[in-house]
Motif scaffolding. Structure first.
Motif, mmCIF file in Angstrom:
data_model
loop_
_atom_site.group_PDB
_atom_site.id
_atom_site.type_symbol
_atom_site.label_atom_id
_atom_site.label_comp_id
_atom_site.label_asym_id
_atom_site.label_seq_id
_atom_site.Cartn_x
_atom_site.Cartn_y
_atom_site.Cartn_z
ATOM 1 N N UNK A 1 -64.460 -43.150 -16.622
ATOM 2 C CA UNK A 1 -63.328 -42.234 -16.761
ATOM 3 C C UNK A 1 -63.766 -40.807 -16.460
ATOM 4 N N UNK A 30 -52.769 -36.870 -39.905
ATOM 5 C CA UNK A 30 -52.466 -38.303 -39.932
ATOM 6 C C UNK A 30 -53.345 -39.132 -39.011
ATOM 7 N N UNK A 31 -54.578 -38.670 -38.807
ATOM 8 C CA UNK A 31 -55.547 -39.452 -38.030
ATOM 9 C C UNK A 31 -56.863 -39.470 -38.804
ATOM 10 N N UNK A 32 -57.818 -40.274 -38.331
ATOM 11 C CA UNK A 32 -59.093 -40.368 -39.047
ATOM 12 C C UNK A 32 -59.998 -39.184 -38.719
ATOM 13 N N UNK A 34 -62.947 -39.428 -37.641
ATOM 14 C CA UNK A 34 -63.628 -39.734 -36.376
ATOM 15 C C UNK A 34 -62.773 -39.330 -35.173
ATOM 16 N N UNK A 35 -61.451 -39.459 -35.324
ATOM 17 C CA UNK A 35 -60.561 -39.077 -34.226
ATOM 18 C C UNK A 35 -60.549 -37.563 -34.053
ATOM 19 N N UNK A 38 -63.670 -36.737 -32.254
ATOM 20 C CA UNK A 38 -63.595 -37.079 -30.823
ATOM 21 C C UNK A 38 -62.745 -36.063 -30.062
ATOM 22 N N UNK A 43 -63.842 -35.706 -26.213
ATOM 23 C CA UNK A 43 -64.014 -37.096 -25.772
ATOM 24 C C UNK A 43 -62.700 -37.854 -25.754
ATOM 25 N N UNK A 44 -61.703 -37.303 -26.424
ATOM 26 C CA UNK A 44 -60.404 -37.971 -26.502
ATOM 27 C C UNK A 44 -59.302 -36.926 -26.462
ATOM 28 N N UNK A 45 -58.314 -37.160 -25.587
ATOM 29 C CA UNK A 45 -57.154 -36.258 -25.524
ATOM 30 C C UNK A 45 -56.033 -36.845 -26.371
ATOM 31 N N UNK A 46 -55.576 -36.125 -27.392
ATOM 32 C CA UNK A 46 -54.564 -36.689 -28.290
ATOM 33 C C UNK A 46 -53.179 -36.725 -27.650
ATOM 34 N N UNK A 47 -52.273 -37.447 -28.294
ATOM 35 C CA UNK A 47 -50.878 -37.480 -27.844
ATOM 36 C C UNK A 47 -50.247 -36.112 -28.122
ATOM 37 N N UNK A 50 -49.581 -35.582 -31.906
ATOM 38 C CA UNK A 50 -50.743 -35.161 -32.704
ATOM 39 C C UNK A 50 -51.089 -33.713 -32.385
ATOM 40 N N UNK B 73 -55.002 -45.239 -36.460
ATOM 41 C CA UNK B 73 -54.357 -44.105 -35.796
ATOM 42 C C UNK B 73 -54.264 -44.389 -34.294
ATOM 43 N N UNK B 74 -53.732 -43.415 -33.538
ATOM 44 C CA UNK B 74 -53.447 -43.652 -32.111
ATOM 45 C C UNK B 74 -54.702 -43.946 -31.296
ATOM 46 N N UNK B 75 -55.818 -43.290 -31.619
ATOM 47 C CA UNK B 75 -57.062 -43.528 -30.863
ATOM 48 C C UNK B 75 -57.572 -44.943 -31.127
#
Lengths: 72, 140
Positions: A1, A30-32, A34-35, A38, A43-47, A50, B73-75
């Motif tokens: 990616x 409302x996420x962990x 770890x999220x 990230x 490393x991660x693009x949220x919605x 979020x 969650x979403x991830x």
């Protein structure tokens, strides 16, 4: 990616808000934890949802949390 | 390490342990006329897997009650979907390729075909949980 060009100021915003922990931010959004980690590390693009919730927690606009292009 | 990653490790280890037990019987199963005990071996390995999984889940839930109650969650949902997609390809290629080899090369009957599909499914599950762990480690 391919690496994302979306950068963020979450770390700075957390420290500007009483050194908020990743765990605390995760619970409020409302996420962990770890999220959050990230997302903060790119490393991660949220919605969008979020992203808006994060901006709401910090009391700023979304474009003050997330940026497209070079890091600020 | 997140709770979901811990469950991925537990499930992966459970499948690998049970698969190793099952694979000890495979040379006998390749006999041209495998008996009904082949199906017994499959059933026993599935039962062993369920027991290991349930016990491990109970231990994790007791040790991390707060994390266990938190919904994905979403991830984590995205990671699960990506891992399922990888496992799907492994299952399709394994099952179709395995059936072709079984029918045209080995010449086994219906029990052999069932065994091939079962092995393809187990392999796909191993790949799925390994992929989950890799995605969790990479961040998403």
């Amino acid at each position: 990616m391919a690496p994302t060009l979306v950068t963020n100021s979450i770390r700075q915003l957390r420290f500007a808000h009483g050194e908020m922990t990743q765990q605390e931010l995760g619970e409020r959004v409302g996420v962990t934890r770890q999220t959050i980690n990230a997302i903060e590390a790119g490393k991660y693009s949220p919605s969008l949802e979020v992203a808006f919730r994060m901006a709401e927690v910090f009391g700023v606009r979304v474009d003050e949390v997330f940026h497209y292009g070079k890091p600020r | 390490m997140s709770f979901r990653e811990k469950t991925a490790w537990v499930t992966l280890l459970a499948i690998v342990i049970v698969s190793l037990m099952y694979w000890f019987h495979v040379p006998n199963m390749l006999h041209p006329h495998p008996g009904a005990w082949v199906l017994h071996a499959m059933a026993a390995s599935i039962a062993a897997y369920i027991v290991i999984e349930v016990v491990a889940w109970i231990v994790l839930r007791v040790k991390y009650p707060q994390d266990a109650r938190t919904p994905r969650d979403e991830r984590e949902r995205l990671i699960d979907l990506k891992a399922i997609r990888v496992a799907y390809y492994v299952f399709i290629v394994g099952a179709i390729g395995g059936m072709f080899v079984t029918l045209h090369v080995v010449g086994a009957h219906v029990v052999g075909l069932g065994m091939v599909i079962y092995i393809a499914f187990v392999l796909s599950q191993i790949v799925k949980h390994a992929a989950r762990i890799v995605y969790f480690r990479r961040g998403g």
